[in-house]
Design an enzyme around this catalytic site. Structure first.
Site, PDB file in Angstrom:
ATOM      1  N   CYS A  51      60.551   9.867  39.230  1.00  0.00           N
ATOM      2  CA  CYS A  51      61.415   9.519  40.352  1.00  0.00           C
ATOM      3  C   CYS A  51      60.625   8.881  41.496  1.00  0.00           C
ATOM      4  CB  CYS A  51      62.112  10.788  40.846  1.00  0.00           C
ATOM      5  SG  CYS A  51      63.008  10.583  42.400  1.00  0.00           S
ATOM      6  N   TYR A 182      68.411  -0.258  43.235  1.00  0.00           N
ATOM      7  CA  TYR A 182      69.513   0.567  42.730  1.00  0.00           C
ATOM      8  C   TYR A 182      70.856  -0.101  42.968  1.00  0.00           C
ATOM      9  CZ  TYR A 182      66.394   4.473  41.785  1.00  0.00           C
ATOM     10  OH  TYR A 182      65.416   5.268  41.259  1.00  0.00           O
TER      11      TYR A 182
END
Length: 338
Positions: A51, A182
């Site tokens: 992440c 994203y």
């Protein structure tokens, strides 16, 4: 990954991607002004090398030398719709917290918690309850609130002389790059994708011009801004270029950004927190609505990450008046490349 559990959904058809920024805002403070005072050994940082938001915390913890004060729990690279899990530990149980799923620490404090179970998270080991998952604040507080536990030679990642510029640059990087990839990858319409794509590459062009003239983003030393940009750039080739369709240019086709990223990757505290295998596994296996086959690509090749970058010709002092961190402890090493 707990394959008997449903996969999470990331793309909402017909909509732009909008990140839920409602994180647990509780802070751990040096002055005891909250219920959670800074205390060596009391808290556990739960992260995942896959992440980018958690990668920030791993880097800052390394640079400041907080390993002895703040223990580390690592989740595996894949998860289901419910939670990150401790797949890397024997029996799939975190050895300190005694839990299989990070959600257990969230529910221990908030039984009705209905938002994302995210990393990084800091857990109070005395209660087993999550304290915070507010990723932007976690790293700032590592610099500001945990100073009593910084190593000798810890760098100043938030130099006061550049405070306003740092805030401005970090905001631009977050909106257009960190979150921009994203917004491209999780876009639910062609229009939303193209808007995010254009905004991302406009900012990357801006950064390319800026970094062609100076070694680091703000001032002449490594700052929090570099940490935040690095964790996106290091994932660009393995996942964002293809998986998130951010494919106008490869990172290797942006000379200043490619050299800058290699410079940081080769700096102690940065590349030694990066696990490319876990990064690829996470994105290509977890995002089944984008990659339903869950096939993980073999490439790209990694040897070039260790090639000369020549950024030292721009000057700069990586750690300012400080020193590089020592090598990572054996239990926290990542696979070597090259």
């Amino acid at each position: 990954m707990h394959t008997d559990e449903p996969a999470a959904t990331y793309v909402v058809d017909g909509q732009e991607f909008s990140r839920d920024m409602r994180y647990i805002a509780t802070r751990i403070t040096a002055d005891g002004s909250t219920s959670y005072p800074v205390e060596a050994g009391r808290y556990r940082l739960v992260a995942a090398r896959a992440c980018p938001w958690a990668n920030r915390a791993l880097i800052v913890r390394r640079l400041l030398g907080l390993e002895d004060a703040l223990s580390l729990g690592l989740c595996g690279p894949t998860h289901d719709a419910r939670s990150w899990t401790f797949d890397l530990d024997p029996g799939g149980v975190d050895p300190v917290l005694g839990i299989e799923r990070l959600q257990d620490a969230y529910f221990a404090r908030f039984p009705e918690y209905d938002r994302g179970i995210t990393v990084p998270a800091i857990v109070d080991t005395t209660t087993g309850q999550v304290v915070t998952n507010d990723f932007p604040t976690i790293t700032l507080d590592f610099s500001r609130e945990w100073t009593a536990h910084h190593r000798d030679g810890a760098p100043d990642l938030l130099p006061a002389a550049h405070a306003d510029e740092l805030e401005e640059v970090m905001d631009l990087v977050f909106r257009d790059v960190n979150n921009g990839v994203y917004r491209s990858g999780f876009a639910g319409t062609q229009q939303a994708y193209e808007k995010a794509y254009d905004r991302l590459f406009a900012r990357l062009d801006w950064l390319e011009d800026r970094l062609a003239q100076q070694r680091y983003l703000v001032g002449d030393t490594i700052t929090e801004a570099d940490v935040r940009l690095f964790t996106t750039l290091v994932r660009f080739a393995p996942v964002y270029h293809g998986h998130f369709k951010c494919n106008r240019s490869k990172l290797t086709e942006m000379p200043a950004l490619w050299a800058y990223t290699r410079d940081l990757f080769q700096t102690p505290g940065f590349g030694d927190t990066v696990d490319f295998g876990q990064i690829k596994d996470h994105y290509y296996i977890v995002h089944t609505d984008i990659n339903p086959t869950r096939i993980v690509p073999t490439g790209p090749e990694l040897a070039s990450w260790l090639s000369p970058h020549h950024r030292e010709q721009l000057g700069g002092r990586p750690f300012g008046d400080g020193t590089p961190p020592p090598p990572p402890r054996a239990t926290e090493r990542v696979p070597a490349i090259g």
